[in-house]
Structures are given as structure tokens and as C-alpha cells.
Enzyme design. Sequence first.
Site, PDB file in Angstrom:
ATOM      1  CG  ASP A 159      -8.544  -7.164  35.309  1.00 30.09           C
ATOM      2  OD1 ASP A 159      -7.928  -6.348  34.593  1.00 30.09           O
ATOM      3  OD2 ASP A 159      -9.191  -6.817  36.312  1.00 30.09           O
ATOM      4  CG  ASN A 160     -12.335  -5.407  34.276  1.00 30.36           C
ATOM      5  OD1 ASN A 160     -12.435  -6.294  35.121  1.00 30.36           O
ATOM      6  ND2 ASN A 160     -12.045  -4.166  34.586  1.00 30.36           N
TER       7      ASN A 160
ATOM      8  N   GLY B  67     -11.899 -10.687  43.573  1.00 30.46           N
ATOM      9  CA  GLY B  67     -11.748 -10.111  44.902  1.00 30.46           C
ATOM     10  C   GLY B  67     -13.086  -9.845  45.562  1.00 30.46           C
TER      11      GLY B  67
ATOM     12  CG  ASP C  95     -15.717  -7.418  35.779  1.00 29.64           C
ATOM     13  OD1 ASP C  95     -16.580  -8.248  36.089  1.00 29.64           O
ATOM     14  OD2 ASP C  95     -14.530  -7.523  36.125  1.00 29.64           O
TER      15      ASP C  95
ATOM     16  CE  LYS D 122     -18.806  -6.424  40.229  1.00 31.13           C
ATOM     17  NZ  LYS D 122     -18.831  -5.843  38.891  1.00 31.13           N
TER      18      LYS D 122
ATOM     19  N   GLY E 282     -14.327  -6.915  49.649  1.00 28.54           N
ATOM     20  CA  GLY E 282     -15.070  -7.896  48.849  1.00 28.54           C
ATOM     21  C   GLY E 282     -16.552  -7.601  48.745  1.00 28.54           C
TER      22      GLY E 282
HETATM   23  P1  AMP Z   1     -12.099  -3.937  38.659  1.00 27.76           P
HETATM   24  O1  AMP Z   1     -11.272  -2.820  38.143  1.00 27.76           O
HETATM   25  O2  AMP Z   1     -13.393  -3.513  39.274  1.00 27.76           O
HETATM   26  O3  AMP Z   1     -12.284  -5.018  37.670  1.00 27.76           O
HETATM   27  O4  AMP Z   1     -11.293  -4.558  39.882  1.00 27.76           O
HETATM   28  C1  AMP Z   1      -9.938  -4.941  39.780  1.00 27.76           C
HETATM   29  C2  AMP Z   1      -9.625  -5.976  40.837  1.00 27.76           C
HETATM   30  O5  AMP Z   1      -9.904  -5.459  42.145  1.00 27.76           O
HETATM   31  C3  AMP Z   1     -10.424  -7.257  40.699  1.00 27.76           C
HETATM   32  O6  AMP Z   1      -9.570  -8.332  40.970  1.00 27.76           O
HETATM   33  C4  AMP Z   1     -11.499  -7.096  41.742  1.00 27.76           C
HETATM   34  O7  AMP Z   1     -11.966  -8.331  42.193  1.00 27.76           O
HETATM   35  C5  AMP Z   1     -10.787  -6.317  42.841  1.00 27.76           C
HETATM   36  N1  AMP Z   1     -11.725  -5.524  43.644  1.00 27.76           N
HETATM   37  C6  AMP Z   1     -12.409  -4.437  43.267  1.00 27.76           C
HETATM   38  N2  AMP Z   1     -13.198  -3.976  44.267  1.00 27.76           N
HETATM   39  C7  AMP Z   1     -12.990  -4.795  45.321  1.00 27.76           C
HETATM   40  C8  AMP Z   1     -13.511  -4.875  46.647  1.00 27.76           C
HETATM   41  N3  AMP Z   1     -14.412  -4.006  47.110  1.00 27.76           N
HETATM   42  N4  AMP Z   1     -13.051  -5.856  47.435  1.00 27.76           N
HETATM   43  C9  AMP Z   1     -12.160  -6.743  46.993  1.00 27.76           C
HETATM   44  N5  AMP Z   1     -11.638  -6.736  45.766  1.00 27.76           N
HETATM   45  C10 AMP Z   1     -12.043  -5.789  44.928  1.00 27.76           C
HETATM   46 MG    MG Z   2     -13.005  -6.674  37.198  1.00 30.79          MG
END
Ligand code: AMP
Ligand code: MG
Length: 506
Positions: free
Chosen positions: A266-267, A100, A276, A120, A133
Site C-alpha cells: 500500500d506504500n 486513513g 509515504d 495528510k 487521522g
Molecule cells: P502506513 O504504514 O503509515 O502507510 O499506514 C498504514 C495504514 O494505516 C494506512 O491505511 C494509513 O492511512 C493508516 N493510518 C496510519 N496512521 C493513521 C492515523 N493516525 N489515523 C488513521 N489512519 C492511519
Molecule cells: Mg501508507
Amino acid sequence: MGQLSDLNWLTRFLSETPGDEQVGGSSRQVPNACWSRVLPTPAPNPKLRLWSDEIGSLIGLDRGEAEVLGGGKPVTGMDTYAQRYGGHQFGNWAGQLGDGRAITLGEVDTGSGVWELQLKGSGETPYSRHSDGKAVLRSSIREFLCSEAMFHLGVPTTRALSLVTTGEQVMRDMLYNGNKQLEQGAVVCRVAPSFIRLGSFQIHAMMGDKETLESIVEHTLKHHFPDCGFDEDGIIEWARVVAKTTAEMIAHWMRVGFVHGVMNTDNMSIHGLTIDYGPYGWLEDYNPGWTPNTTDSGRRRYRYGAQPQIGAWNIARFLEAISPLVENTDRLTEVLEFYISSYEDSMNQIWADKLGLSAFIESDSELIIELNELLQKVETDMTIFFRELGSIQEPNIEELKFAFYDESSIPNEEWNAWLAKWWERVDSNPDREKMMQTNPKYVLRNWMAQLAIDAAENEDYSVCEELHRLLKAPYDEQLVFESNWYHKRPEWARHRVGCSMLSCSS
Ligand code: AMP
Ligand code: MG
């Protein structure tokens, strides 16, 4: 050494797995795909702030090109995309997630290896789920410094090449409590053999899409696990490698006191790399129940002491995901058992090294359990305790006082009894060299990262630079840095946001 356009760019993932027909576009479900082509969003005023010479040399890149590394127009050879994956978040299946806020620039073939370069924080993708994003400076500094620090600690990890500030302000609610603030935007370019995750396989299995699952498994085996053929034996062997490398990675986290904070599937990298960097933290006082992530403060699913079991839970979800490709599923159960025995083996070796034993023997378990209990009795700094243990001259807790927050509360007798036992076990002669290579002197304590962030937010990157340099040799004494960086958490950091409290907001 050269520029980004001089590198030998490959597009293996795009050419070998099915993708989205649409380019870019807003948040949506993208069934049956492993990726969507998407262009990064150019930064209005990109400035290169941090650079890793080591990673630059590894991929043959000279320092520079803030524009492209901040999200500007891709150079010839790059074919930029966001990966689609799914995941279990905090124990629940969350469906499609995906990159994302990450965009892959491409894969670079250096002749001696292939590395994926990924930005990122460079804008929206079809997987942004209505977020922007973007990434902010504080979280980008944390990712840059920590991934480099982890590498030099000997913990398997993705790497960081650069950090560029975008010149854009990004709105964030840091603790999700309604206090929104504008923060500086930044983009980190991170580097790994690939950013394929456990969730990269789960998404297709959960959607019942065996064809796409086969395609990404075949791609992964061919390039990243070439010793494993694309048949049942090969898939089981691959699963064993994933289980073992994941177990070893987590054992190293336990060794250095690292808490990932968001071990969602996913991490979790398919390569057993720490990936991540979000609301991670480092144990200061030895509290197995601690997690830095306020989003997880209720259940503390991802607390320090639970990480090994969570690793098993995640590997079990991965094994379920690849089970459509395996007929004899008993073999998958054996892989899960193999994760557990691999973790135990790694951890036994680590304990032996931490304590300067020549080798681990069964009866050492008792010594280790007692040590774990004692370390929790009163507030004790984990890093300092183990470091100082390596240089004591006699088994007396007096020599380790520096590791305790309140010297008057040290259970002296119990400690001296334990130290005497240990001293006898090592024949008054612990393997000090081994201990000094296993128990780091410097880790990226939460307050250290925060000091670097505070300065950088005021345009001063000298603390970031200093920590980057310091943490390249975490096992060296580096006496010039001692008074600033080798001490217990200062009182101001005890309850400060960013030090004791972090969230997924980044
Ligand atoms: P995370 O817990 O940081 O691994 O994020 C979980 C999901 O949310 C992943 O698919 C990330 O890409 C998405 N995500 C986190 N922060 C953002 C953001 N600021 N904009 C878009 N997607 C995000
Ligand atoms: Mg992640």
C-alpha cells in the site's frame, strides 16, 4: 498564479471509478468502492509554516491559504475524498486499508499536466481504522523535507507543497512503548500525478471484484499510461512500465543510501514514485542490514540491502492482482523477470557513475563486490566516502580518512589494494563530473531532520528553511553549509529516538 479557487479542478477519479454511497462516516468496510467522499477536519488555528515555491509555481498557486491547506472548508471545484486500497503489510495480506489520514482535495489541470493534491493529517475517514487521522509536526516535517530533497537528488518521488500546523495537540506513543505524549498537529499538502498504489488494485482482486478492478485499471491506463490500451497487450505493457519504474526508483534509493522503512504494497506508488515518508532513514555507516524502523527491528524485512528483493516481491503481488485481466499469465512471469533485469541494468549504470567509469563492463562486478565488503569492515560513512572518492588525486586511503569514524581502525592495506585496482580501471582518470552528479554531498541525514524538528517544536522554523534550501542543490559544494551539514553522524545522534530509531507512529 492565483488562489486555490482559481485553479482548474478535475474529478476524474471520482467520476470514472465506483465509490461509496455514504459521505464521510466512521471506520468501516466499504466493499466494491475505490473511494469515499469525506470532508477534511478544519484546524482550530492553522499556520502556514513551510511552502515550496517550486510546487506552487508548478500548479499556479501563490503562497498562502493556510486555512484550506490545514483542512478547512474546500473551495469551489474541489471534491474531497479518501481512496480505498488494500495491501500486504510486512508480508501479510492486511485487507482493506485506505487513506486513513489522507484526504484528496482534487486534481488540478495546469494545462501542461494534472496533479493530485492531497492533505495528510486532516482527520478521520472511513479508512482510519479507529485512529484519529491526524499527523504530528515531526512526521510532517520529515515528509515535507525528504520528498523535496529526494526530488533534487534525482530520485522519483511525490512532492510537498505546504506544511501547516493545526494548533491542535495530538496524542502519540512514539515508540509504541506506553509513553504517550501530546504533540503538535500538522498537515502536509502533497502532490503527485496520482496517489494510486499497488494496493489500489490488490484490494479488488483479493475481494474477487473483477468489475471494480477493471474500472480502476481502465481509469489508470487512460490518464496515467495513455500509451497502453485497455486490452491484454496494453495491460502487459503497463505492467512492464510499473516494474521498470519501480526498479529504477529502488536503484536510486540504493545509490543515495535511502531506506524507505515500510515497503508494504500500500506504500508503493503505481508511478514508481517514492511515497509515504514514514520511518525512513539514510545510511550513515554502510550497513546493508540496517533499518530505521523499530517496528521491523526483529525481522528487518525492509532493511537497506533487502529493498531490491522486496520490490520484486511487491511487483509479484501487483501482477497477481491484475492477473484476472490477463489470459496468458506466462506474460506476467516475464514482467517479473523484466523487473529483475531492469534493476540490474539500472544498478550497473549507477555503479559505473558512482565510480566514474566510462561504462559498466561485466568484470566490474568483482570491483563492486569487493568495495561493498570493504565498506562494511569498519564504520564508514557512505555519503562522505563516495563524495570524497570523486576528488582524490592518488589511490591512497589517506585521502578518504574523513569518511571513517575511527581512523585508527582503517584496514589501510586492503583499501589501498582496492583503490589501486580502481585507479587502474579508470586509467588514473575517473569521470569526476559524473561522480559529483551521482554521489551527493548533502542528504537529509536522520540527525539533520531531527535538529530541524527540535527547533520547529519551539516555533523556530529556520533550520527547516535552511535544510529546504541546502537540499535543493545536493550535488553542489555549498561551502557555507559545509561545517554544519557535511560531517558524520554526531555522537549524540547515535542512539537518539528520531535519529537511529523511528516507528510507524506519526
Ligand atoms: P502506513 O504504514 O503509515 O502507510 O499506514 C498504514 C495504514 O494505516 C494506512 O491505511 C494509513 O492511512 C493508516 N493510518 C496510519 N496512521 C493513521 C492515523 N493516525 N489515523 C488513521 N489512519 C492511519
Ligand atoms: Mg501508507
